[in-house]
Design a protein around this motif. Structure first.
Motif, PDB file in Angstrom:
ATOM      1  N   GLY A 130      80.092  -3.770  29.992  1.00  0.00           N
ATOM      2  CA  GLY A 130      81.342  -4.036  29.307  1.00  0.00           C
ATOM      3  C   GLY A 130      82.444  -4.392  30.283  1.00  0.00           C
ATOM      4  O   GLY A 130      82.245  -5.125  31.230  1.00  0.00           O
ATOM      5  N   SER A 131      83.626  -3.857  30.041  1.00  0.00           N
ATOM      6  CA  SER A 131      84.763  -4.109  30.919  1.00  0.00           C
ATOM      7  C   SER A 131      85.554  -2.821  31.074  1.00  0.00           C
ATOM      8  O   SER A 131      85.401  -1.877  30.304  1.00  0.00           O
ATOM      9  N   SER A 132      86.410  -2.802  32.099  1.00  0.00           N
ATOM     10  CA  SER A 132      87.259  -1.626  32.290  1.00  0.00           C
ATOM     11  C   SER A 132      88.190  -1.435  31.090  1.00  0.00           C
ATOM     12  O   SER A 132      88.470  -0.301  30.688  1.00  0.00           O
ATOM     13  N   SER A 133      88.649  -2.536  30.509  1.00  0.00           N
ATOM     14  CA  SER A 133      89.517  -2.429  29.339  1.00  0.00           C
ATOM     15  C   SER A 133      88.766  -1.817  28.156  1.00  0.00           C
ATOM     16  O   SER A 133      89.319  -0.995  27.407  1.00  0.00           O
ATOM     17  N   SER A 134      87.498  -2.207  27.981  1.00  0.00           N
ATOM     18  CA  SER A 134      86.695  -1.620  26.904  1.00  0.00           C
ATOM     19  C   SER A 134      86.451  -0.131  27.143  1.00  0.00           C
ATOM     20  O   SER A 134      86.450   0.672  26.203  1.00  0.00           O
ATOM     21  N   GLY A 183      90.837   4.208  21.154  1.00  0.00           N
ATOM     22  CA  GLY A 183      90.462   4.035  19.750  1.00  0.00           C
ATOM     23  C   GLY A 183      90.576   2.616  19.234  1.00  0.00           C
ATOM     24  O   GLY A 183      90.514   2.411  18.015  1.00  0.00           O
ATOM     25  N   HIS A 184      90.712   1.624  20.128  1.00  0.00           N
ATOM     26  CA  HIS A 184      90.778   0.239  19.648  1.00  0.00           C
ATOM     27  C   HIS A 184      89.700  -0.641  20.290  1.00  0.00           C
ATOM     28  O   HIS A 184      89.885  -1.824  20.494  1.00  0.00           O
ATOM     29  N   ARG A 185      88.541  -0.053  20.561  1.00  0.00           N
ATOM     30  CA  ARG A 185      87.457  -0.767  21.251  1.00  0.00           C
ATOM     31  C   ARG A 185      86.987  -2.004  20.471  1.00  0.00           C
ATOM     32  O   ARG A 185      86.782  -3.065  21.045  1.00  0.00           O
ATOM     33  N   LEU A 240      89.471  -4.873  20.695  1.00  0.00           N
ATOM     34  CA  LEU A 240      89.517  -5.455  22.033  1.00  0.00           C
ATOM     35  C   LEU A 240      88.254  -6.256  22.333  1.00  0.00           C
ATOM     36  O   LEU A 240      88.329  -7.356  22.908  1.00  0.00           O
ATOM     37  N   ASP A 241      87.091  -5.740  21.957  1.00  0.00           N
ATOM     38  CA  ASP A 241      85.849  -6.470  22.223  1.00  0.00           C
ATOM     39  C   ASP A 241      85.867  -7.827  21.528  1.00  0.00           C
ATOM     40  O   ASP A 241      85.424  -8.836  22.100  1.00  0.00           O
ATOM     41  N   GLU A 242      86.376  -7.874  20.315  1.00  0.00           N
ATOM     42  CA  GLU A 242      86.485  -9.155  19.616  1.00  0.00           C
ATOM     43  C   GLU A 242      87.459 -10.081  20.331  1.00  0.00           C
ATOM     44  O   GLU A 242      87.195 -11.286  20.491  1.00  0.00           O
ATOM     45  N   GLU A 269      88.188 -10.075  23.520  1.00  0.00           N
ATOM     46  CA  GLU A 269      87.581 -10.540  24.772  1.00  0.00           C
ATOM     47  C   GLU A 269      86.504 -11.588  24.521  1.00  0.00           C
ATOM     48  O   GLU A 269      86.347 -12.524  25.309  1.00  0.00           O
ATOM     49  N   ARG A 270      85.779 -11.470  23.405  1.00  0.00           N
ATOM     50  CA  ARG A 270      84.808 -12.514  23.053  1.00  0.00           C
ATOM     51  C   ARG A 270      85.527 -13.830  22.788  1.00  0.00           C
ATOM     52  O   ARG A 270      85.077 -14.904  23.203  1.00  0.00           O
ATOM     53  N   ARG A 271      86.662 -13.740  22.116  1.00  0.00           N
ATOM     54  CA  ARG A 271      87.421 -14.962  21.809  1.00  0.00           C
ATOM     55  C   ARG A 271      88.071 -15.541  23.063  1.00  0.00           C
ATOM     56  O   ARG A 271      88.214 -16.755  23.180  1.00  0.00           O
ATOM     57  N   TYR A 272      88.435 -14.689  24.026  1.00  0.00           N
ATOM     58  CA  TYR A 272      88.921 -15.208  25.315  1.00  0.00           C
ATOM     59  C   TYR A 272      87.796 -15.945  26.035  1.00  0.00           C
ATOM     60  O   TYR A 272      87.996 -17.034  26.581  1.00  0.00           O
ATOM     61  N   ALA A 273      86.597 -15.369  26.004  1.00  0.00           N
ATOM     62  CA  ALA A 273      85.460 -15.978  26.700  1.00  0.00           C
ATOM     63  C   ALA A 273      85.134 -17.349  26.133  1.00  0.00           C
ATOM     64  O   ALA A 273      84.741 -18.255  26.877  1.00  0.00           O
ATOM     65  N   ASP A 274      85.315 -17.537  24.811  1.00  0.00           N
ATOM     66  CA  ASP A 274      85.001 -18.854  24.240  1.00  0.00           C
ATOM     67  C   ASP A 274      86.220 -19.779  24.175  1.00  0.00           C
ATOM     68  O   ASP A 274      86.131 -20.905  23.677  1.00  0.00           O
ATOM     69  N   GLY A 275      87.363 -19.288  24.694  1.00  0.00           N
ATOM     70  CA  GLY A 275      88.543 -20.135  24.812  1.00  0.00           C
ATOM     71  C   GLY A 275      89.457 -20.158  23.602  1.00  0.00           C
ATOM     72  O   GLY A 275      90.443 -20.904  23.584  1.00  0.00           O
ATOM     73  N   SER A 276      89.188 -19.336  22.581  1.00  0.00           N
ATOM     74  CA  SER A 276      90.025 -19.371  21.383  1.00  0.00           C
ATOM     75  C   SER A 276      91.221 -18.427  21.452  1.00  0.00           C
ATOM     76  O   SER A 276      92.119 -18.496  20.605  1.00  0.00           O
ATOM     77  N   LEU A 277      91.272 -17.533  22.440  1.00  0.00           N
ATOM     78  CA  LEU A 277      92.450 -16.717  22.708  1.00  0.00           C
ATOM     79  C   LEU A 277      92.827 -16.876  24.172  1.00  0.00           C
ATOM     80  O   LEU A 277      91.958 -17.052  25.027  1.00  0.00           O
TER      81      LEU A 277
END
Length: 226
Positions: free
Chosen positions: A21-25, A32-34, A37-39, A41-49
């Protein structure tokens, strides 16, 4: 009098030193917001955030937590085996191991304290009276990561020609593009394409042969500045 510096190696954190995972995760699980955040980070990885948007989503979850609590949670942040050996190799060979990462500053401070890295850069969550306020006090993206690394090398008197980087993802590419040697570690396709070499391993000490080859290619003693 400071010791001479032969070179600098810039290490990414999430996906490179942090093994799952990541340190943020890791922190978001405790906040309590895992899932959110995971969603993100997935959207950052694909460039949509953007990195800025992900940071704002994550920082909001920190609201009300004390700095001492977060520091304690980071004491057991999982990292790849072999980190101590790699840092020891760097110190023995007069190479400065610097964290160049989009991880929050408490994360890089914790890893620096635990293992002997130099913490440099990263975003910040605002703090009021020892408690996080949930706002991003300092944004930090992949270009800031590159630029802060270059400024660190300049301040140490180390030419960029004597620097290298190890990372795994999109956020490492701008830095990969300006250092003469870059290692993509357990990396995405884009990071591999931008790096000089790529390896996959579950033990960070497997990067030592690559580091030895990089250092041997430099010749000369390097900088004598501190």
């Amino acid at each position: 009098m400071t010791e001479p510096v032969r070179g600098i190696v810039f290490f990414d954190v999430d996906g490179t030193l942090v093994s799952t995972g990541s340190s943020s995760s890791h922190l978001a699980e405790r906040f309590g917001h895992r899932d959110a955040l995971d969603e993100a980070e997935r959207r950052y990885a694909d460039g949509s955030l953007t990195n800025r948007q992900v940071s704002e989503i994550d920082a909001a979850g920190w609201r009300g937590a004390s700095t001492t609590t977060v520091d304690r949670w980071l004491d057991d942040l999982p990292v790849l085996p072999g980190v101590e050996l790699v840092v020891a190799w760097c110190r023995t060979h007069q190479v400065v191991p610097v964290l160049a990462s989009l991880a929050w500053q408490p994360v890089t401070r914790s890893l620096a304290r635990r293992f002997g890295f130099v913490a440099h850069g990263g975003p910040r969550v605002g703090v009021t009276g020892g408690t996080y306020d949930g706002a991003v006090a300092e944004h930090f993206d992949e270009f800031d990561k590159r630029d802060r690394a270059l400024r660190y090398a300049l301040a140490r008197g180390v030419p960029i020609e004597r620097c290298c980087a190890i990372g795994d993802s999109r956020s490492d590419i701008p830095l990969f593009e300006v250092v003469p040697a870059a290692l993509a570690l357990n990396a995405t396709g884009a990071a591999r394409a931008a790096a000089s070499t790529a390896i996959d391993t579950a033990d960070l000490s497997d990067v030592v042969p690559w580091l030895e080859g990089w250092l041997n290619s430099l010749g000369g003693p390097g900088s004598a500045s501190g």
